[in-house]
Design a protein around this motif. Structure first.
Motif, short mmCIF file in Angstrom:
data_model
loop_
_atom_site.label_atom_id
_atom_site.label_comp_id
_atom_site.label_asym_id
_atom_site.label_seq_id
_atom_site.Cartn_x
_atom_site.Cartn_y
_atom_site.Cartn_z
N ASP A 82 13.96 45.10 13.61
CA ASP A 82 13.55 45.28 12.21
C ASP A 82 12.04 45.12 12.12
O ASP A 82 11.50 44.08 12.51
CB ASP A 82 14.26 44.26 11.33
CG ASP A 82 14.08 44.56 9.84
OD1 ASP A 82 12.98 45.00 9.46
OD2 ASP A 82 15.04 44.35 9.09
N LYS A 84 10.20 44.66 9.60
CA LYS A 84 9.71 43.75 8.56
C LYS A 84 9.71 42.29 9.00
O LYS A 84 8.88 41.51 8.57
CB LYS A 84 10.57 43.91 7.30
CG LYS A 84 10.41 45.28 6.65
CD LYS A 84 11.20 45.38 5.36
CE LYS A 84 10.98 46.73 4.69
NZ LYS A 84 11.76 46.87 3.42
N ASN A 85 10.67 41.93 9.86
CA ASN A 85 10.72 40.53 10.28
C ASN A 85 10.87 40.35 11.79
O ASN A 85 10.92 39.23 12.29
CB ASN A 85 11.89 39.80 9.57
CG ASN A 85 13.21 40.51 9.77
OD1 ASN A 85 13.44 41.12 10.82
ND2 ASN A 85 14.09 40.44 8.77
N ALA A 220 9.92 50.17 10.66
CA ALA A 220 9.68 49.83 9.26
C ALA A 220 9.68 51.13 8.47
O ALA A 220 9.81 52.21 9.04
CB ALA A 220 8.37 49.08 9.10
N ASP A 221 9.51 51.04 7.17
CA ASP A 221 9.63 52.22 6.34
C ASP A 221 8.65 53.32 6.73
O ASP A 221 9.02 54.45 7.01
CB ASP A 221 9.44 51.84 4.87
CG ASP A 221 9.55 53.06 3.96
OD1 ASP A 221 10.32 53.96 4.29
OD2 ASP A 221 8.84 53.11 2.94
N TYR A 268 0.31 46.12 11.81
CA TYR A 268 1.61 45.59 12.21
C TYR A 268 1.74 44.09 11.96
O TYR A 268 2.55 43.42 12.61
CB TYR A 268 1.87 45.92 13.68
CG TYR A 268 1.95 47.42 13.92
CD1 TYR A 268 3.08 48.14 13.55
CD2 TYR A 268 0.89 48.11 14.49
CE1 TYR A 268 3.15 49.51 13.74
CE2 TYR A 268 0.94 49.48 14.69
CZ TYR A 268 2.08 50.17 14.30
OH TYR A 268 2.14 51.53 14.49
N GLU A 270 3.11 42.51 9.62
CA GLU A 270 4.40 42.08 9.08
C GLU A 270 5.54 42.17 10.11
O GLU A 270 6.68 41.84 9.80
CB GLU A 270 4.77 42.93 7.86
CG GLU A 270 3.83 42.75 6.67
CD GLU A 270 4.26 43.57 5.48
OE1 GLU A 270 5.30 44.28 5.58
OE2 GLU A 270 3.59 43.51 4.44
#
Length: 693
Positions: A82, A84-85, A220-221, A268, A270
């Motif tokens: 993921d 985001k995390n 990510a998105d 990057y 995040e």
């Protein structure tokens, strides 16, 4: 066709990247004279690796390039995180799944692949003349009609064909597709860099993300990070795709531009502390950024004597597609290709490559879109993987070239198995072209005799044939023939023995009569002519062993099935004054011209329906108006010392032909009328065959 063996093509390749070098290597192996024009000095680049997918791996191996020899390592698995995390979403070991592909999926340092292709292309060792590589050769103009390239220094290089493999900023593309068709910024850029695996393993936090042989993705998105090993798992390659605005990339020619490490970490930030620990290991001096480009579909792939491949035709597809372009051109331009063949070969290349290349381009375009972008749509990734990896362009283009070459010769005969195209026979080669049999030789041994018409008429299909004469006496000829120097059999030959029943007619529906001799059987000692004659001509052919013995002027001919003889023909010694040379087709065996017309009856049984036929009809071979046969010598034999003996055997002796041998053994032979041996050259291929009604 390949009729230009001793005059190889002169091929100029603009661009010495992967596509250009792969094409140069293959074309060199075909014997062509290749000149590579590269605008750069080919200085070594850093920070770039490449996927060699199974489809590309197989093509490289066929060219003699084996990626595992220069450090390419196989893919073991796939891990996705993921973005985001940084949490692990999945981890899949692919080693068993990847066994479905004939060739492995490997990860290679781009420079190592490039150097291997270059070495194989220009090395004095290997098949064909080495390619000539000219660096710092910037192309300023290309003339598609004369295949002439003008360089920045004013010099010119000409050939029979120009391959435009000059990348995204292609001069060749402007010549072929127009100056207005150019790549445009996609809105995304990519960081490119490499980190030695030992440095990753020495960092406690970064080391937790190390997976040998794994391709790792952080999604990510609007951005993603890809990491995979190369160089025998000693170097980790990174690609960081992100919106161009985040790194303020200035688009310049090419993609090998310096980048900011601070921007890399910011884009990057995040993705979590472990990813940050990885990225901090990047060498700022070797960090590159690549502006990802896109381009509309090219309207054409060639113009005149210029053809596009690789990024010049479809920028920034997987490299496997560029190698496929090269493989297709190599295949379509084999040794012996003539300059006059080039236009149709380029048209076929465009037909072969256009749909596939742009199908892959469309998929990669959608894959590169943001996760929430509507243009991404619903995608079946495995369907695409199968489409991409399950393809061999050498195989595909060879098949397409064969179809093209066969189509140039009009209708061709197909015989089982039909999957391989036209079947060679006396009437055609593997491309459907006719053979010349003027140098073939033959020796015919004939015994003409009187027999019972009432007995032989039982061999006629009911209502199809009849004797012209209402009498009960018929004449027939038993003929044995030796054939040699047949071009369709590679200079070899075979023998056959058959029965010709004379004085036969077929009455057409309109009442017209066709006269000739009916052939109820032909025994031959080679399977190839049996199959061609049955399938293409409807001949009643079977197999047996045939032996011809000559002693003291007498000739004996034996037909046998697995050692058991069922026919012995004896031709007595030549009679006085019978030896002579006959020209202009003399020495025909028949007494009446109409006897030289021949009938057979074609019958094709219906599968699964005993007693029914898919096709049955009479077949007619008219005597050619200009006989190609040249008779060298005719010898008449003594009828007193000649004879025919059929041996019926039983069902155990002749289990598959006893129904024939027993019939022939009961055939009454009242008088031997004539024996003759005819030697000559030149054969009729029987292509004048006609289907009667």
């Amino acid at each position: 066709m390949t009729d230009n063996i001793d005059c190889p093509l002169k091929i100029v390749i603009v661009g010495a990247g992967i596509a250009g070098l792969a094409a140069a290597l293959g074309l060199r192996k075909e014997g062509h004279q290749v000149t590579l024009l590269e605008r750069s000095e080919l200085a070594k680049e850093v920070g770039a690796a490449i996927h060699i997918a199974p489809n590309a791996h197989g093509l490289l191996r066929e060219l003699g390039v084996h990626p595992e020899t220069f450090g390419a390592n196989p893919v073991h698995g796939l891990a996705e995180y993921d973005g985001k995390n940084g949490a692990l979403r999945m981890s899949v070991d692919l080693r068993e799944q990847l066994k479905i592909w004939q060739h492995p999926w490997v990860l290679s340092h781009r420079v190592q692949l490039h150097e291997a292709l270059r070495e194989h292309s220009v090395s004095p060792e290997g098949a064909g003349p080495p390619a000539i590589l000219k660096t710092s050769a910037k192309v300023t103009h290309i003339d598609p009609e004369t295949a002439t390239v003008t360089l920045a220094d004013g010099s010119q290089v000409s050939g029979d064909l120009i391959l435009g493999a000059d990348g995204a900023s292609s001069v060749s593309r402007g010549v072929v597709a127009g100056e207005n068709l150019k790549p445009f910024a996609s809105g995304k850029s990519a960081f490119r860099f490499m980190i030695p695996c030992k440095e990753i393993l020495s960092d406690p936090e970064a080391a937790t993300l190390f997976k040998e042989g794994y391709l790792c993705l952080w999604m990510a998105d609007d951005r993603r990070l890809v990491m995979y090993p190369c160089s025998n798992n000693t170097i980790m390659n990174f690609v960081g795709i992100h919106p161009s605005t985040l790194s303020e990339t200035k688009r310049e020619e090419g993609w090998d531009n310096g980048a900011s490490k601070e921007a890399l970490l910011k884009v990057y930030e995040e993705f979590g502390p472990k990813v940050q620990a990885l990225l901090k290991l990047a060498d700022a001096s070797s960090l590159k950024i690549w502006s990802l480009l896109d381009m509309d579909r090219i309207p054409r792939w060639f113009k005149g004597k210029v053809v596009l491949l690789g990024d010049a035709a479809h920028p920034f597809l997987p490299r496997s597609i560029a190698i496929e372009d090269s493989a297709s051109l190599i295949t379509l331009l084999p040794k012996g290709t003539s300059p006059k063949d080039i236009p149709e070969r380029l048209a076929l290349y465009e037909k072969i490559r256009d749909e596939r290349a742009h199908n892959v381009q469309d998929f990669t375009r959608r894959m590169g879109a943001d996760i929430n972008d509507e243009t991404r749509g619903k995608m079946n990734i495995m369907e695409f993987v199968n489409y991409n990896y399950g393809h061999d362009e050498f195989h595909n283009s060879r098949h397409e070239l064969k179809k093209l070459l066969c189509s140039k010769n009009g209708p061709t005969y197909l015989r089982q198995p039909i999957a391989f195209g036209p079947s060679p026979s006396p009437r055609q080669d593997h491309f459907g072209r006719t053979y010349s049999s003027e140098d073939a030789t033959f020796t015919m041994y004939t015994i003409r005799f009187k027999t019972s018409a009432t007995y032989l008429k039982n061999l006629f299909p009911p209502g199809v044939f009849s004797f012209v004469s209402p009498g009960t006496v018929a004449e027939a000829t038993l003929r044995a023939t030796e054939l040699n120097n047949l071009p369709w059999l590679g200079g070899g030959g075979y023998s056959f023995v058959g029965l010709w029943i004379h004085g036969v007619q077929h009455v057409k529906e309109d009442g017209t009569k066709v006269l000739g001799s009916f052939i109820p059987f032909l025994f031959e000692n080679l399977s190839d002519p049996i199959l061609t004659g049955r399938d293409e001509l409807g001949m009643p052919k079977l197999h047996c062993d045939i032996e011809i013995r000559k002693n003291s002027g007498r000739t004996k001919i034996f037909c046998a099935w697995r050692g058991a003889e069922f026919l012995e023909m004896t031709l007595g010694p030549a009679t006085a004054g019978s030896n002579g040379v006959v020209t202009n087709g003399g020495g025909d065996i028949s007494k009446h011209e109409s006897e030289d017309n021949q009938f057979v009856y074609r019958y094709v049984p219906s599968v699964g329906k005993p007693g029914e036929a898919d096709a049955e009809y009479p077949v007619f071979f008219p005597k050619p108006t200009n006989s190609p046969t040249a008779v060298d010598r005719t010898r008449h034999g003594s009828t007193k010392d000649s004879g025919i003996e059929f041996r019926p055997g039983d069902w155990e002796t002749f289990p598959t032909i006893h129904h024939i041998t027993s019939f022939l053994a009961d055939m009454p032979i009242s008088t031997i009328l004539e024996t003759k041996t005819v030697e000559g050259r030149g054969l009729d291929d029987l292509s004048r065959v006609q289907r009667l009604e």
